[in-house]
Design a protein around this motif. Structure first.
Motif, PDB file in Angstrom:
ATOM      1  N   ALA A  75       0.833  -1.206   0.000  1.00 47.77           N
ATOM      2  CA  ALA A  75       0.000   0.000   0.000  1.00 47.77           C
ATOM      3  C   ALA A  75       0.866   1.254   0.000  1.00 47.77           C
ATOM      4  N   GLY A  76       1.925   1.247   0.805  1.00 45.70           N
ATOM      5  CA  GLY A  76       2.826   2.395   0.843  1.00 45.70           C
ATOM      6  C   GLY A  76       3.515   2.618  -0.492  1.00 45.70           C
ATOM      7  N   SER A  77       3.879   1.530  -1.149  1.00 48.86           N
ATOM      8  CA  SER A  77       4.547   1.634  -2.453  1.00 48.86           C
ATOM      9  C   SER A  77       3.617   2.235  -3.500  1.00 48.86           C
ATOM     10  N   LEU A  78       2.373   1.725  -3.557  1.00 49.75           N
ATOM     11  CA  LEU A  78       1.436   2.207  -4.573  1.00 49.75           C
ATOM     12  C   LEU A  78       1.056   3.663  -4.322  1.00 49.75           C
ATOM     13  N   ALA A  79       0.837   4.024  -3.067  1.00 48.31           N
ATOM     14  CA  ALA A  79       0.472   5.409  -2.746  1.00 48.31           C
ATOM     15  C   ALA A  79       1.577   6.370  -3.166  1.00 48.31           C
ATOM     16  N   ARG A  80       2.821   5.986  -2.935  1.00 44.82           N
ATOM     17  CA  ARG A  80       3.945   6.857  -3.295  1.00 44.82           C
ATOM     18  C   ARG A  80       4.169   6.873  -4.803  1.00 44.82           C
ATOM     19  N   ALA A  81       3.921   5.731  -5.444  1.00 47.14           N
ATOM     20  CA  ALA A  81       4.049   5.685  -6.902  1.00 47.14           C
ATOM     21  C   ALA A  81       3.012   6.593  -7.558  1.00 47.14           C
ATOM     22  N   LYS A  82       1.790   6.621  -7.007  1.00 47.26           N
ATOM     23  CA  LYS A  82       0.744   7.484  -7.550  1.00 47.26           C
ATOM     24  C   LYS A  82       1.074   8.955  -7.324  1.00 47.26           C
ATOM     25  N   ALA A  83       1.956   9.219  -6.362  1.00 47.07           N
ATOM     26  CA  ALA A  83       2.389  10.596  -6.115  1.00 47.07           C
ATOM     27  C   ALA A  83       3.562  10.986  -7.012  1.00 47.07           C
ATOM     28  N   GLY A  84       4.030  10.031  -7.827  1.00 46.31           N
ATOM     29  CA  GLY A  84       5.103  10.329  -8.767  1.00 46.31           C
ATOM     30  C   GLY A  84       6.497  10.048  -8.252  1.00 46.31           C
ATOM     31  N   MET A  85       6.603   9.363  -7.120  1.00 49.69           N
ATOM     32  CA  MET A  85       7.925   9.055  -6.584  1.00 49.69           C
ATOM     33  C   MET A  85       8.572   7.922  -7.374  1.00 49.69           C
ATOM     34  N   LEU A  86       9.891   7.970  -7.482  1.00 49.76           N
ATOM     35  CA  LEU A  86      10.639   6.924  -8.167  1.00 49.76           C
ATOM     36  C   LEU A  86      10.790   5.705  -7.263  1.00 49.76           C
ATOM     37  N   VAL A  87      11.054   4.560  -7.889  1.00 47.13           N
ATOM     38  CA  VAL A  87      11.202   3.318  -7.128  1.00 47.13           C
ATOM     39  C   VAL A  87      12.332   3.435  -6.111  1.00 47.13           C
ATOM     40  N   THR A  88      13.425   4.077  -6.511  1.00 53.29           N
ATOM     41  CA  THR A  88      14.559   4.233  -5.583  1.00 53.29           C
ATOM     42  C   THR A  88      14.158   5.055  -4.367  1.00 53.29           C
ATOM     43  N   GLN A  89      13.366   6.103  -4.599  1.00 56.50           N
ATOM     44  CA  GLN A  89      12.912   6.942  -3.489  1.00 56.50           C
ATOM     45  C   GLN A  89      11.970   6.167  -2.566  1.00 56.50           C
ATOM     46  N   ILE A  90      11.074   5.396  -3.175  1.00 57.80           N
ATOM     47  CA  ILE A  90      10.126   4.602  -2.380  1.00 57.80           C
ATOM     48  C   ILE A  90      10.878   3.575  -1.541  1.00 57.80           C
ATOM     49  N   ALA A  91      11.854   2.925  -2.154  1.00 56.64           N
ATOM     50  CA  ALA A  91      12.634   1.907  -1.443  1.00 56.64           C
ATOM     51  C   ALA A  91      13.368   2.514  -0.251  1.00 56.64           C
ATOM     52  N   ASP A  92      13.961   3.691  -0.456  1.00 58.30           N
ATOM     53  CA  ASP A  92      14.675   4.362   0.637  1.00 58.30           C
ATOM     54  C   ASP A  92      13.723   4.742   1.764  1.00 58.30           C
ATOM     55  N   GLU A  93      12.554   5.263   1.399  1.00 52.71           N
ATOM     56  CA  GLU A  93      11.610   5.744   2.411  1.00 52.71           C
ATOM     57  C   GLU A  93      10.983   4.602   3.195  1.00 52.71           C
ATOM     58  N   LEU A  94      10.700   3.483   2.529  1.00 52.15           N
ATOM     59  CA  LEU A  94      10.051   2.350   3.200  1.00 52.15           C
ATOM     60  C   LEU A  94      11.049   1.348   3.767  1.00 52.15           C
ATOM     61  N   GLY A  95      12.327   1.527   3.457  1.00 49.34           N
ATOM     62  CA  GLY A  95      13.342   0.621   3.988  1.00 49.34           C
ATOM     63  C   GLY A  95      13.288  -0.769   3.389  1.00 49.34           C
ATOM     64  N   ARG A  96      12.933  -0.856   2.111  1.00 48.58           N
ATOM     65  CA  ARG A  96      12.875  -2.141   1.409  1.00 48.58           C
ATOM     66  C   ARG A  96      13.749  -2.065   0.161  1.00 48.58           C
ATOM     67  N   THR A  97      14.016  -3.223  -0.437  1.00 44.51           N
ATOM     68  CA  THR A  97      14.824  -3.233  -1.652  1.00 44.51           C
ATOM     69  C   THR A  97      13.987  -2.759  -2.838  1.00 44.51           C
ATOM     70  N   GLU A  98      14.673  -2.294  -3.872  1.00 42.63           N
ATOM     71  CA  GLU A  98      13.969  -1.855  -5.077  1.00 42.63           C
ATOM     72  C   GLU A  98      13.234  -3.030  -5.728  1.00 42.63           C
ATOM     73  N   ALA A  99      13.824  -4.215  -5.631  1.00 44.05           N
ATOM     74  CA  ALA A  99      13.187  -5.403  -6.213  1.00 44.05           C
ATOM     75  C   ALA A  99      11.852  -5.687  -5.526  1.00 44.05           C
ATOM     76  N   THR A 100      11.816  -5.531  -4.208  1.00 40.73           N
ATOM     77  CA  THR A 100      10.569  -5.752  -3.459  1.00 40.73           C
ATOM     78  C   THR A 100       9.506  -4.743  -3.878  1.00 40.73           C
ATOM     79  N   ILE A 101       9.901  -3.486  -4.001  1.00 40.08           N
ATOM     80  CA  ILE A 101       8.950  -2.438  -4.395  1.00 40.08           C
ATOM     81  C   ILE A 101       8.400  -2.714  -5.788  1.00 40.08           C
ATOM     82  N   ARG A 102       9.276  -3.086  -6.722  1.00 36.08           N
ATOM     83  CA  ARG A 102       8.833  -3.373  -8.096  1.00 36.08           C
ATOM     84  C   ARG A 102       7.879  -4.565  -8.127  1.00 36.08           C
ATOM     85  N   SER A 103       8.158  -5.575  -7.309  1.00 37.50           N
ATOM     86  CA  SER A 103       7.288  -6.761  -7.271  1.00 37.50           C
ATOM     87  C   SER A 103       5.886  -6.384  -6.805  1.00 37.50           C
ATOM     88  N   HIS A 104       5.801  -5.517  -5.801  1.00 41.04           N
ATOM     89  CA  HIS A 104       4.487  -5.077  -5.317  1.00 41.04           C
ATOM     90  C   HIS A 104       3.771  -4.238  -6.377  1.00 41.04           C
TER      91      HIS A 104
END
Length: 239
Positions: A75-104
């Motif tokens: 949910a955090g990944s999708l909400a941030r993606a809809k706000a225009g954040m990049l995967v790298t930014q989302i990964a840093d903010e949520l403390g997860r790997t970029e691969a995990t964010i992309r999978s979600h």
């Protein structure tokens, strides 16, 4: 709030079933800023969490923490993606790997897929959440109210005592602060006096050194004069 007016069994006739409908119509679908991102994120979590298949999944205490964590990240990944954040930014903010964010975000995970479906329902205005509440007993309500009032009175008294204690502590803190300032001023004064005394001591040491030098020079001259006097006395004896 909507009351459930279905016929109840005799033992439940003194109770009332209630439910709350959560309005998600004002949730921003393209969030701007942290506040709106948080609103969309919470809507996605709640909307997905109350789906029957999800409720069934979290019945298992072993799977519950893992599943809820995965749901929150999705949910955090999708909400941030809809706000225009990049995967790298989302990964840093949520403390997860970029691969995990992309999978979600791609729906490869079950949590990511369910969250995406919840977002689509939210976008189409199809997401309606009615949350059942615990039955509220009607009998004995006067006693319950009396008990609550007594508890509220005790709490007010406790709050009053705490406020008075806070005021006393504030006054004590003010006194200590003033005493501290006085001590700091005294320390500064003593430091200034110490600096002055050290300067005087250095001056005296220098003067003493100069006197010692002059004394040594004077002794040298006295010795020379003594030698000269002895030589003169010897010459006078020979003559």
């Amino acid at each position: 709030m909507v009351e459930d007016e279905r016929v109840q069994s005799p033992e439940l006739q003194s109770t009332r079933l209630e439910s709350v409908e959560i309005d998600l119509s004002n949730v921003p679908l393209k969030p701007i800023g942290k506040r709106e991102i948080s609103q969309l994120e919470m809507a996605l979590i709640i909307g997905t969490l109350y789906r029957p298949e999800v409720l069934e999944l979290i019945r298992d205490p072993v799977e519950r923490s893992t599943w809820i964590d995965s749901l929150a990240v999705a949910a955090g990944s999708l909400a941030r993606a809809k706000a225009g954040m990049l995967v790298t930014q989302i990964a840093d903010e949520l403390g997860r790997t970029e691969a995990t964010i992309r999978s979600h975000l791609s729906g490869k995970t079950k949590a990511g897929k369910l969250v995406a479906e919840t977002y689509e329902k939210l976008r189409k205005g199809e997401l309606k959440l009615v949350v059942p509440l615990i039955r509220v007993p009607l009998a004995g309500s006067e006693e319950a109210i009396k008990t609550l009032r007594e508890e509220a009175s005790r709490l007010r008294e406790r709050v009053k005592n705490l406020e008075e204690e806070v005021e006393r502590l504030k006054a004590r803190s003010t006194q200590l602060t003033e005493a501290l300032k006085e001590r700091e001023a005294l320390i500064e004064k003593m430091r200034a006096e110490l600096t002055e005394a050290q300067a005087k001591l250095a001056t005296l040491a220098k003067e003493r050194e100069e006197l010692a030098t002059k004394h040594a020079e004077l002794l040298g001259k006295v010795r020379q004069f003594t030698q000269l006097l002895e030589e003169l006395m010897k010459l006078s004896q020979h003559s």
